[in-house]
Design an enzyme around this catalytic site. Structure first.
Site, PDB file in Angstrom:
ATOM      1  N   LYS A 226       0.834  -1.204   0.000  1.00 48.14           N
ATOM      2  CA  LYS A 226       0.000   0.000   0.000  1.00 48.14           C
ATOM      3  C   LYS A 226       0.866   1.250   0.000  1.00 48.14           C
ATOM      4  CE  LYS A 226      -3.728  -0.543   2.445  1.00 48.14           C
ATOM      5  NZ  LYS A 226      -4.335  -0.789   3.776  1.00 48.14           N
TER       6      LYS A 226
ATOM      7  N   ARG B 170      -3.362   3.306   8.460  1.00 46.48           N
ATOM      8  CA  ARG B 170      -3.674   2.141   7.630  1.00 46.48           C
ATOM      9  C   ARG B 170      -2.559   1.095   7.679  1.00 46.48           C
ATOM     10  NH1 ARG B 170      -4.699   4.525   1.742  1.00 46.48           N
ATOM     11  NH2 ARG B 170      -5.961   2.624   1.564  1.00 46.48           N
TER      12      ARG B 170
ATOM     13  N   GLY C 238      -8.202  -7.342   4.216  1.00 42.85           N
ATOM     14  CA  GLY C 238      -9.054  -7.334   5.394  1.00 42.85           C
ATOM     15  C   GLY C 238      -8.484  -8.040   6.621  1.00 42.85           C
TER      16      GLY C 238
ATOM     17  N   MET D  89      -5.735  -7.273   8.429  1.00 39.92           N
ATOM     18  CA  MET D  89      -5.229  -6.372   9.472  1.00 39.92           C
ATOM     19  C   MET D  89      -6.158  -5.173   9.563  1.00 39.92           C
ATOM     20  SD  MET D  89      -1.181  -6.643   8.931  1.00 39.92           S
ATOM     21  CE  MET D  89      -1.297  -6.246   7.213  1.00 39.92           C
TER      22      MET D  89
ATOM     23  N   ARG E  51      -3.116  -1.701  -6.457  1.00 36.39           N
ATOM     24  CA  ARG E  51      -2.254  -2.877  -6.315  1.00 36.39           C
ATOM     25  C   ARG E  51      -2.591  -3.847  -7.435  1.00 36.39           C
ATOM     26  NH1 ARG E  51      -5.420  -4.710  -0.953  1.00 36.39           N
ATOM     27  NH2 ARG E  51      -7.364  -5.269  -1.936  1.00 36.39           N
TER      28      ARG E  51
ATOM     29  N   HIS F 164     -15.415  -9.349   0.670  1.00 35.34           N
ATOM     30  CA  HIS F 164     -14.427 -10.254   1.259  1.00 35.34           C
ATOM     31  C   HIS F 164     -14.540 -11.663   0.693  1.00 35.34           C
ATOM     32  CE1 HIS F 164     -13.022 -13.065   4.425  1.00 35.34           C
ATOM     33  NE2 HIS F 164     -12.006 -12.206   4.456  1.00 35.34           N
TER      34      HIS F 164
ATOM     35  N   SER G 100      14.136 -42.951  -5.726  1.00 31.66           N
ATOM     36  CA  SER G 100      12.933 -42.120  -5.734  1.00 31.66           C
ATOM     37  C   SER G 100      12.629 -41.805  -4.280  1.00 31.66           C
ATOM     38  CB  SER G 100      11.779 -42.881  -6.374  1.00 31.66           C
ATOM     39  OG  SER G 100      10.593 -42.152  -6.202  1.00 31.66           O
TER      40      SER G 100
ATOM     41  N   CYS H 245       8.351 -39.000  -5.208  1.00 32.06           N
ATOM     42  CA  CYS H 245       7.032 -39.548  -5.539  1.00 32.06           C
ATOM     43  C   CYS H 245       6.031 -39.370  -4.424  1.00 32.06           C
ATOM     44  CB  CYS H 245       7.153 -41.010  -5.927  1.00 32.06           C
ATOM     45  SG  CYS H 245       7.801 -42.027  -4.601  1.00 32.06           S
TER      46      CYS H 245
ATOM     47  N   TYR I  86      13.323 -35.758 -11.823  1.00 29.01           N
ATOM     48  CA  TYR I  86      11.898 -35.544 -12.064  1.00 29.01           C
ATOM     49  C   TYR I  86      11.131 -35.464 -10.752  1.00 29.01           C
ATOM     50  CZ  TYR I  86      11.269 -40.445 -10.861  1.00 29.01           C
ATOM     51  OH  TYR I  86      11.239 -41.627 -10.173  1.00 29.01           O
TER      52      TYR I  86
HETATM   53  P1  ADP Z   1      -7.594  -2.437   3.640  1.00 30.73           P
HETATM   54  O1  ADP Z   1      -6.184  -2.772   3.439  1.00 30.73           O
HETATM   55  O2  ADP Z   1      -8.302  -3.354   4.568  1.00 30.73           O
HETATM   56  O3  ADP Z   1      -8.313  -2.188   2.352  1.00 30.73           O
HETATM   57  P2  ADP Z   1      -7.296   0.388   3.901  1.00 30.73           P
HETATM   58  O4  ADP Z   1      -6.157   0.927   4.672  1.00 30.73           O
HETATM   59  O5  ADP Z   1      -7.133   0.392   2.432  1.00 30.73           O
HETATM   60  O6  ADP Z   1      -7.630  -1.066   4.436  1.00 30.73           O
HETATM   61  O7  ADP Z   1      -8.521   1.283   4.330  1.00 30.73           O
HETATM   62  C1  ADP Z   1      -9.828   0.886   4.541  1.00 30.73           C
HETATM   63  C2  ADP Z   1     -10.788   1.810   3.827  1.00 30.73           C
HETATM   64  O8  ADP Z   1     -10.627   3.148   4.246  1.00 30.73           O
HETATM   65  C3  ADP Z   1     -10.578   1.813   2.339  1.00 30.73           C
HETATM   66  O9  ADP Z   1     -11.840   1.822   1.706  1.00 30.73           O
HETATM   67  C4  ADP Z   1      -9.849   3.093   2.083  1.00 30.73           C
HETATM   68  O10 ADP Z   1     -10.087   3.587   0.802  1.00 30.73           O
HETATM   69  C5  ADP Z   1     -10.391   4.006   3.161  1.00 30.73           C
HETATM   70  N1  ADP Z   1      -9.416   5.025   3.521  1.00 30.73           N
HETATM   71  C6  ADP Z   1      -8.176   4.812   3.998  1.00 30.73           C
HETATM   72  N2  ADP Z   1      -7.515   5.962   4.198  1.00 30.73           N
HETATM   73  C7  ADP Z   1      -8.365   6.959   3.856  1.00 30.73           C
HETATM   74  C8  ADP Z   1      -8.265   8.384   3.820  1.00 30.73           C
HETATM   75  N3  ADP Z   1      -7.137   8.997   4.180  1.00 30.73           N
HETATM   76  N4  ADP Z   1      -9.325   9.075   3.409  1.00 30.73           N
HETATM   77  C9  ADP Z   1     -10.456   8.442   3.044  1.00 30.73           C
HETATM   78  N5  ADP Z   1     -10.629   7.123   3.044  1.00 30.73           N
HETATM   79  C10 ADP Z   1      -9.586   6.374   3.444  1.00 30.73           C
HETATM   80 MG    MG Z   2      -7.591  -1.051   0.972  1.00 27.97          MG
HETATM   81 MG    MG Z   3     -10.043  -3.208   5.521  1.00 27.11          MG
END
Ligand code: ADP
Ligand code: MG
Ligand code: MG
Length: 933
Positions: A44, A113, A122, A124, A357, A479, A814, A881, A901
């Site tokens: 990220k 974040r 999702g 962390m 990503r 999810h 083997s 094997c 192999y």
């Molecule tokens: P995950 O890795 O679980 O997707 P994120 O860190 O991307 O968690 O954030 C969770 C949500 O919060 C995402 O929808 C992201 O776009 C939103 N978000 C994160 N930072 C900001 C920010 N600075 N302003 C507005 N929305 C944010």
């Molecule tokens: Mg995200």
């Molecule tokens: Mg999240």
């Protein structure tokens, strides 16, 4: 003993630690880091830096690198230097924004974040709107002239902070929120007004006080430090650990923390937030794909609080924003040369990018995207071949529905989302824990389908064991959809016509009620759900053609051979169709279980003298011979490795306990019961009720004789052939007579006779001599010679250590890594499930050693065995094997140590071929495996 001092030069220089940069700023059009720095910044953070440098609209902020998380893990806290650099970066951010964190008339709010090197959707935690408190919320209300927005943001902060940092159950907050909605007769969260939200905040604060005995922290700076540390801790939560284990991600990597200025998607009807893909992640089709919600923040889109709107709708409501988003994401895809998965927020008509990503995708999508990107000139073939995870090859073999079998009344919905392909039939379970219980621990899992309103990261263990997932809410980016695509598991998501009541354990659809254990069929390829067990068909040939094309690019890089484990001609045929270059393991005992043979096999075992045993073996000989003829014919001169009889003999006999019970009840048995008993023991010579009285005690006596306390370490493998040489003789004769017969008809053969469970060279000598003698006898009798080799299966640690000796007698090795793993660890493969779940949870083992080869221990023994074996016989052919032969990471290991192999089950052949090709290409092209993780 005198203390030894090191010579001068070797005294370690105690210098200052090399300066580590802990914090990387991004904003104002440039960033300290860049997209390549995933190790430090996480995926990220690297993406945010790269987008900032590219001049894209990204809210500014800074990334605290993963080393700080590793420090946190080591010492339970971060160093002063981290704090210092964080303060500096925060001041910088405040300056750039002209705001102060949580202070003044225009307070700065930030998100905190998580973000590791490999995306873990999702798993962390992230906290939004940090910096709000009782005062700054009023400033925000005034400044935005939108009190509803301000209170909404504050209640979100308390909720997220409360859950993530203060570890208060989500439920506690949900209950307050739902009760308020009910009280105000509000259908959606957006229907609650400022006053109602203010009341929610007051109650949330009570929840915090009740659970922590403290007030919700009002100091914005305290909030920041606490949130940062909580995100570091979230690296170690159970679901993150489980996810890493399933996806083979190193526990030591740690996560980075991104602190970023907030932008607000919840400012009203010209604001919103969304997620999307540059191509369809299920099919790979080149289409803009995504969902959004107006007046929403953060996770609202994926969490299913409201049903998101397809992204194409945005084109209608905000054409300019839509065009800009398309333009940016196209640029991102061109820049990264891969399909992107992105997050954005619109604040009062202005677009911000929050994440990009490489998108997770199904195997089908991976191949389609790779091929089309080569056609588009975006990547070359050498890059393309890494775009499919070998484990995802199985996506191409998923079943399809037999449309002819479907009656309209069976359809429960046809408007679910086709989230992850494949049709599956299974029994309903409503919770992840139940999925685990019902699926069972055996190698063959009971087919269960996890049915939920929607899945959360807490469900990951249940999703792992289910064969399919059905959710009634959530979109293509929810999810359930994201995770199942990664797992290669069938999923129908957001099936809105199905009502799931998890509490009542009920699913309702089309006026019918379904309970736990009811059978349903789901089709993740089309998004449909059916009642009962629908008929399934084999995979789609058009997709197979694409896979073939893809494989043809990878194949030239492969150095290591791929064979299949096949016991019968039909499997051998299948294996060849998949591209196997030989049979690496034919388990002859599997031939004995067929109805026409088991009787003779049992007679052979029951015989307590050589003469009777030979008589029974004589009856088995022609049957084995015809099996081998079939195998040789199917393989047309490719090597066929045949293992002589291996399992302990009592596996073929009735259970001791059953015999005891039957003997005890015989005297009082009715005629009907006797008839059943005769059936039960027919293979052992029972013809009429009168035979039982004598037969059963005889049988019991023999079973007692053969009984062993540790059969796995007992009378099996070459020990059978040594104690009963006539078994080895018969099997060798069957092999050579078959080979001669095939060659006489103009066919080709290459038999490799494999002696199992060798520990000493003397054993090998003993058995090798019998095989060679019988070969000569057969050749003389039939007046024809065929090519053959005699070798051994290496599956005991001792064999690895004396491999140089054994190689004097064995012409090939083997590695039987199933048994080698059992004997190296001292684990019984059949019983390991009593300890394995705990071992994995506690991190004592990172992976099931029976699924992926334990490189440090078992792998080391393999290396030693190979090295010593080749010292004696430099051109020694070496294969593997065990079950490991179809596991990509193990295949890579086999490539690295220079095996000839790998051999795996027919259905894993293509997986092994790709894994082997990628390992070869990694060496040749000197690239780090460029797979999407
Ligand atoms: P995950 O890795 O679980 O997707 P994120 O860190 O991307 O968690 O954030 C969770 C949500 O919060 C995402 O929808 C992201 O776009 C939103 N978000 C994160 N930072 C900001 C920010 N600075 N302003 C507005 N929305 C944010
Ligand atoms: Mg995200
Ligand atoms: Mg999240």
């Amino acid at each position: 003993m005198a203390t030894q001092t090191l010579p001068e030069a070797e005294v370690p220089v105690i210098s200052k630690k090399p300066a580590i940069q802990y914090v990387y700023f991004f904003g104002g059009g440039k960033a300290d880091g860049n997209g390549k720095m995933k190790d430090e910044l996480g995926g990220k953070g690297a993406g945010l830096a790269e987008m900032t440098n590219a001049g894209l609209p990204v809210p500014p902020g800074f990334t605290i690198q993963t080393e700080a998380c590793r420090e946190y893990m080591r010492h339970g806290g971060v160093s002063k230097e981290v704090d210092r650099e964080m303060e500096a970066a925060l001041s910088h951010l405040e300056q750039l924004q002209g705001q102060k964190l949580g202070k003044g008339e225009n307070p700065l709010l930030v998100s905190v974040r998580s973000g590791a090197k490999f995306s873990m959707p999702g798993m962390m935690d992230t906290i939004l709107n940090l910096g709000l408190n009782d005062q700054s919320v009023e400033s925000l209300a005034k400044r935005s002239n939108n009190p509803r927005f301000a209170y909404d943001s504050y209640r979100r902060l308390i909720q997220m902070f409360g859950n993530v940092v203060l570890e208060i159950e989500k439920k506690q907050f949900d209950e307050v929120f739902d009760a308020k909605k009910k009280q105000k007769k509000a259908k959606l969260d957006t229907d609650l007004d400022a006053k109602a939200l203010k009341e929610v905040i007051a109650e949330y604060k009570k929840v915090v006080k009740k659970h922590t005995k403290h007030d919700f922290p009002q100091d914005a700076h305290d909030q920041l430090v606490m949130a940062r540390d909580a995100v570091f801790r979230s690296w170690q939560n159970d679901r993150a650990k489980t996810y890493r284990r399933i996806n083979n991600i190193d526990d030591m990597l740690g996560t980075a923390v991104n602190v970023q200025a907030m932008v607000y998607g919840n400012l009203g009807d010209t604001s919103g937030t969304g997620v999307g893909f540059t191509r369809n992640p299920a099919s790979g089709a080149k289409e803009f794909y995504g969902e959004y919600l107006m007046n929403a923040q953060g996770e609202d889109v994926v969490s299913g609080v409201r049903t998101p709107v397809p992204i194409l709708e945005l084109q209608r409501v905000m054409p300019d924003v839509y065009d800009q988003l398309r333009d940016i994401t196209t640029r991102l895809e061109n820049h990264y040369h891969d399909m992107q998965d992105f997050e954005f927020t619109i604040q009062e008509g202005k677009l911000y990018m929050l994440q990009t990503r490489n998108g997770k995708r199904t195997g089908l999508a991976a191949v389609r995207v790779a091929i089309e990107m080569v056609d588009e000139g975006l990547i070359d073939k050498e890059e393309a071949i890494f775009r499919l995870d070998p484990n995802q090859v199985v996506d191409f073999f998923v079943s399809r529905l037999d449309e002819k079998d479907i009656r309209p009344e069976d359809v429960l919905t046809s408007t679910g989302l086709a989230a992850s392909p494949g049709a599956v039939v299974g029994q309903i379970v409503f919770t992840a824990d139940e999925a685990v219980t019902k699926a069972g621990h055996g190698a063959e899992k009971n087919p269960v389908i996890l049915v939920r309103a929607e899945t959360t990261p807490e469900d990951i263990h249940g999703m792992e064991v289910a064969i399919g997932i059905l959710t009634s809410q959530g979109g293509i980016t929810s999810h359930a959809a994201v995770v199942t695509r990664g797992m290669g598991k069938s999923c129908v998501a957001g099936a809105g016509e199905i009502a799931v009541d998890e509490r009542a354990r009920e699913m309702r659809a089309r006026g019918q009620v379904f309970k736990e254990d009811d059978w349903i069929t789901i089709d993740g390829t089309t998004g449909r759900v059916f009642r009962g067990k629908r008929k399934l068909l084999p995979p789609d040939p058009q997709n197979m053609a694409k896979l073939e094309k893809f494989m043809s690019w990878a194949e030239p890089f492969r150095q290591i051979g791929v064979r299949a484990n096949a016991d019968i001609p039909r499997d051998a045929q299948k294996a060849r169709e998949f591209g196997a270059e030989g049979i690496g393991l034919c388990r002859t005992e599997h031939m004995f279980f067929a109805a026409d043979r088991i009787g003779h096999m049992r007679a052979m075992i029951l015989a307590n003298n050589e003469k009777d045993r030979r008589l029974a073996l004589k009856k088995l000989l022609p049957m084995q011979r015809s099996d081998f003829i079939g195998l040789f014919e199917a393989m047309e001169g490719l090597p066929v490795t045949i293992r002589l009889l291996d399992p302990p003999l009592h596996e073929f006999l009735p259970k001791r306990e059953k015999l005891m019970v039957d003997i005890a009840s015989l005297s009082s048995a009715s005629a009907k019961q006797k008839k059943t008993l005769v059936e039960d023991y027919r293979d052992y010579g029972a013809k009429a009720g009168g035979d039982l009285k004598k037969l059963l005690p005889q049988l019991l006596a023999r079973v007692e004789e053969l009984h062993e306390f540790n059969p796995m370490l007992g009378h099996r493998g070459c020990r059978l052939g040594i104690t009963y040489p006539e078994i080895t003789e018969m099997q060798s004769r069957a092999i050579f007579e078959a080979a001669v017969a095939v060659e006489k008809k103009g066919g080709k053969t290459h038999a490799e006779v494999m002696i199992p469970l060798i520990a000493t060279v003397k054993e090998m000598e003993n058995q090798g001599a019998i095989v060679r003698r019988v070969a000569e006898e057969v050749f003389r009798e039939k007046g024809k010679k065929v090519k053959y080799h005699v070798g051994t299966m290496i599956e005991l640690p001792r064999a690895c250590l004396v491999a140089d000796e054994i190689a004097k007698e064995a012409e090939f090795f083997s590695f039987g890594t199933n048994d080698l793993t059992q004997t190296t660890f001292g684990f019984s493969r059949d019983d390991i499930n009593k300890v394995l779940p705990t071992y994995l949870r506690e991190g004592i083992l990172k992976q099931d050693p029976f699924a992926s080869i334990d490189r440090d221990g078992v792998g080391e023994l393999v290396s030693i065995g190979m090295e010593r074996g080749r010292k004696t016989r430099p051109d020694l052919e070496v294969g593997i094997c065990g079950e490991h032969g179809g596991d990509p990471s193990s295949v890579e290991f086999c490539h690295k140590v220079g095996m000839t192999y790998v051999s795996c089950s027919p259905f894993r052949v293509k997986t092994a071929l790709l894994a082997a090709a990628q390992a070869g290409a990694t060496d040749k092209l000197k690239v780090e495996g460029g797979r999407t993780k």
